[in-house]
Design a protein around this motif. Sequence first.
Motif, PDB file in Angstrom:
ATOM      1  N   ILE A  17       0.828  -1.206   0.000  1.00  0.00           N
ATOM      2  CA  ILE A  17       0.000   0.000   0.000  1.00  0.00           C
ATOM      3  C   ILE A  17       0.864   1.259   0.000  1.00  0.00           C
ATOM      4  O   ILE A  17       0.602   2.209  -0.752  1.00  0.00           O
ATOM      5  CB  ILE A  17      -0.961  -0.018   1.204  1.00  0.00           C
ATOM      6  N   SER A  18       1.908   1.278   0.819  1.00  0.00           N
ATOM      7  CA  SER A  18       2.782   2.464   0.821  1.00  0.00           C
ATOM      8  C   SER A  18       3.542   2.583  -0.494  1.00  0.00           C
ATOM      9  O   SER A  18       3.765   3.687  -0.984  1.00  0.00           O
ATOM     10  CB  SER A  18       3.746   2.415   1.996  1.00  0.00           C
ATOM     11  N   GLY A  19       3.922   1.469  -1.063  1.00  0.00           N
ATOM     12  CA  GLY A  19       4.583   1.497  -2.367  1.00  0.00           C
ATOM     13  C   GLY A  19       3.656   1.988  -3.456  1.00  0.00           C
ATOM     14  O   GLY A  19       4.085   2.673  -4.390  1.00  0.00           O
ATOM     15  N   LEU A  24       2.151   6.191  -7.340  1.00  0.00           N
ATOM     16  CA  LEU A  24       1.205   7.181  -7.846  1.00  0.00           C
ATOM     17  C   LEU A  24       1.876   8.547  -7.976  1.00  0.00           C
ATOM     18  O   LEU A  24       1.707   9.229  -8.990  1.00  0.00           O
ATOM     19  CB  LEU A  24      -0.013   7.256  -6.938  1.00  0.00           C
ATOM     20  N   VAL A  25       2.639   8.932  -6.985  1.00  0.00           N
ATOM     21  CA  VAL A  25       3.346  10.213  -7.046  1.00  0.00           C
ATOM     22  C   VAL A  25       4.354  10.213  -8.198  1.00  0.00           C
ATOM     23  O   VAL A  25       4.478  11.203  -8.926  1.00  0.00           O
ATOM     24  CB  VAL A  25       4.049  10.505  -5.698  1.00  0.00           C
ATOM     25  N   VAL A  61      -3.345   5.245 -11.265  1.00  0.00           N
ATOM     26  CA  VAL A  61      -4.501   4.572 -10.673  1.00  0.00           C
ATOM     27  C   VAL A  61      -4.675   3.184 -11.281  1.00  0.00           C
ATOM     28  O   VAL A  61      -4.954   2.214 -10.564  1.00  0.00           O
ATOM     29  CB  VAL A  61      -5.768   5.435 -10.846  1.00  0.00           C
ATOM     30  N   VAL A  62      -4.490   3.066 -12.596  1.00  0.00           N
ATOM     31  CA  VAL A  62      -4.572   1.751 -13.241  1.00  0.00           C
ATOM     32  C   VAL A  62      -3.502   0.820 -12.679  1.00  0.00           C
ATOM     33  O   VAL A  62      -3.764  -0.362 -12.409  1.00  0.00           O
ATOM     34  CB  VAL A  62      -4.449   1.891 -14.776  1.00  0.00           C
ATOM     35  N   ASN A  63      -2.308   1.333 -12.471  1.00  0.00           N
ATOM     36  CA  ASN A  63      -1.233   0.523 -11.904  1.00  0.00           C
ATOM     37  C   ASN A  63      -1.579   0.055 -10.498  1.00  0.00           C
ATOM     38  O   ASN A  63      -1.313  -1.091 -10.130  1.00  0.00           O
ATOM     39  CB  ASN A  63       0.063   1.319 -11.895  1.00  0.00           C
TER      40      ASN A  63
END
Length: 77
Positions: A17-19, A24-25, A61-63
């Motif tokens: 989740i953190s990754g 995303l950034v 988001v897709v990733n």
Amino acid sequence: MRKSDKEVQPWVIASYISGAGILLVIYIMSGFWVSKWMVSHFEASAAWIAVGTSAGLILGVVNIIVLIYKLMGDRNG
């Protein structure tokens, strides 16, 4: 002995989740910098920076969705 896929440790899920947030950034910033470079290189409208940043957001988001499906697999709930 190998653990089954259903016995995933909570810290592994937390790291995914953190990754995902970091990815995303990275996608958003990459879209911004590439579109900014293209606008300056091709002397295009600055509106293309918004398009590039939005494209980075969508790809990010897709990733994340693909990453979640890969992590969760065929689990129910």
